[in-house]
Design a protein around this motif. Structure first.
Motif, mmCIF file in Angstrom:
data_model
loop_
_atom_site.group_PDB
_atom_site.id
_atom_site.type_symbol
_atom_site.label_atom_id
_atom_site.label_comp_id
_atom_site.label_asym_id
_atom_site.label_seq_id
_atom_site.Cartn_x
_atom_site.Cartn_y
_atom_site.Cartn_z
ATOM 1 N N HIS A 164 90.983 -58.186 46.765
ATOM 2 C CA HIS A 164 90.461 -58.734 48.088
ATOM 3 C C HIS A 164 89.453 -57.944 48.757
ATOM 4 O O HIS A 164 88.553 -58.762 49.241
ATOM 5 N N HIS A 168 86.029 -59.877 50.124
ATOM 6 C CA HIS A 168 85.414 -59.636 51.567
ATOM 7 C C HIS A 168 83.982 -59.073 51.312
ATOM 8 O O HIS A 168 83.337 -59.503 52.215
ATOM 9 N N SER A 252 93.084 -65.159 53.594
ATOM 10 C CA SER A 252 92.172 -64.276 53.910
ATOM 11 C C SER A 252 91.023 -64.892 54.662
ATOM 12 O O SER A 252 90.926 -66.164 54.459
ATOM 13 N N TYR A 256 89.796 -65.587 49.119
ATOM 14 C CA TYR A 256 90.776 -65.143 48.260
ATOM 15 C C TYR A 256 92.131 -65.657 48.540
ATOM 16 O O TYR A 256 92.555 -65.954 49.527
#
Length: 335
Positions: A164, A168, A252, A256
């Motif tokens: 993740h 990001h 997210s 993701y």
């Protein structure tokens, strides 16, 4: 497209590689062929792939940063399927460092390769073991999973967090798949279908932990394979409805996603053993024992997100899957 597939000589990796080749993709398969279980089985799986059009095998350890970087530079894959891992809940009690090397360092090196290689989509293997002490059934990807019960589970949870973070920071799409008790032809010798079938045929007693009171969401390998390929084709995207004030673990603001892949039908351990007995044609001698450290009493996959997003829901009946496994086992080992 060109797919870099790690753990290609492993149980799931082998089946996914075969499915990708069958549909015309190019597969660069990576494996270190370690001796966690019989290397001859891994080599036999590779033998089914080698010589096929579009397949190339690279022997390497993903914990080797330089070697992994060189693979990405040379292969330049469009997408990556990361199946390589040190598997096994019980072995993590004996050799914890193997799990840090493979499941954390190895994944980090793959993430770095994806980052610099501008990979379109990374799909990686997680595990139902991340649910740990959770008891709310069925297990949902929207649940919090902060109480692992084994180091194996902890490394898989850590892998999700690492993936993740990269999604990001670098905005490359990542999808994690939590597999539920996978079984089928070419399976791992350290897993119960293999152990039970081998011992029942030989007339040896089988160990039945938790006095047979376990339940497991047994998932046939063909269903796992289809789930992997379908999610590979559906590139993860940011969730526009994601709320930082009430964060959903399954999605997210980054590209993701997390999915369960399970049969959505937990089976009592004794029913499962009876199914193997019927397929083998012989009753097992049972040695009932307490629950082992790191184990969980029940698993049950909520697959609604998978069905909604990729249009697939595992459904192979246990009887059918076990029959196919036992037939493969007898043929492969000549028993």
């Amino acid at each position: 497209m060109k797919v870099l597939l790690t753990g290609v000589a492993g149980f799931i990796g082998f089946h996914v590689a075969r499915a990708l080749l069958d549909r015309g993709d190019e597969v660069a398969g990576v494996d270190n062929l370690n001796d966690y279980y019989d290397v001859r089985l891994k080599e036999a799986r590779l033998g089914q792939l080698e010589g096929r059009n579009g397949f190339r095998f690279v022997r390497a350890d993903l914990a080797d940063r330089k070697a992994t970087a060189e693979i990405f530079l040379e292969e330049r894959p469009n997408r990556v399927v990361h199946m390589a891992a040190q598997a096994g809940v019980r072995y993590s009690l004996e050799n914890p460092h193997a799990y840090a090397d493979s499941n954390i360092v190895g994944l980090l090196n793959v993430l770095e390769g994806c980052r610099y290689g501008e990979v379109e989509h990374l799909v990686f293997a997680s595990s139902s073991s991340v649910y740990g002490a959770n008891t709310r059934m069925p297990f949902s990807v929207h649940q919090n999973v902060d109480h692992p019960l084994s180091l194996y589970a902890a490394t898989k949870k850590a892998g999700e967090l690492m993936a993740h973070t990269y999604a990001h920071l670098y905005q490359f799409p990542v999808t994690g798949l939590r597999f539920f008790t996978v079984y089928g032809p070419w399976g791992r010798p350290d897993m119960s279908p293999f152990i039970f079938t081998k011992k029942i045929i030989a007339g040896e007693p089988i160990d039945v932990f938790n006095h047979g009171k376990h339940k497991r969401d047994f998932t046939y390998i063909d269903d796992i394979t289809e789930g992997v390929v379908r999610t590979l084709d559906r590139v993860a995207a940011p969730d526009p409805a994601w709320d930082a004030a009430a964060p959903d673990p399954a999605t997210s603001s980054a590209p993701y996603r997390l999915y369960n892949i399970g049969n959505n039908q937990p089976v009592p351990l004794m029913t499962y053993i009876e199914t193997i007995e019927r397929a083998v044609g012989k009753e097992a001698v049972k040695n009932f024992l307490p629950m082992q450290p790191g184990d969980v009493p029940e698993t049950y996959a909520d697959v609604d997100d998978l069905a909604r997003d990729v249009g697939f829901r595992p459904s192979t009946p246990l009887e059918e899957g076990i029959t196919r496994f036992v037939a493969w086992y007898r043929d492969f080992y000549g028993v």
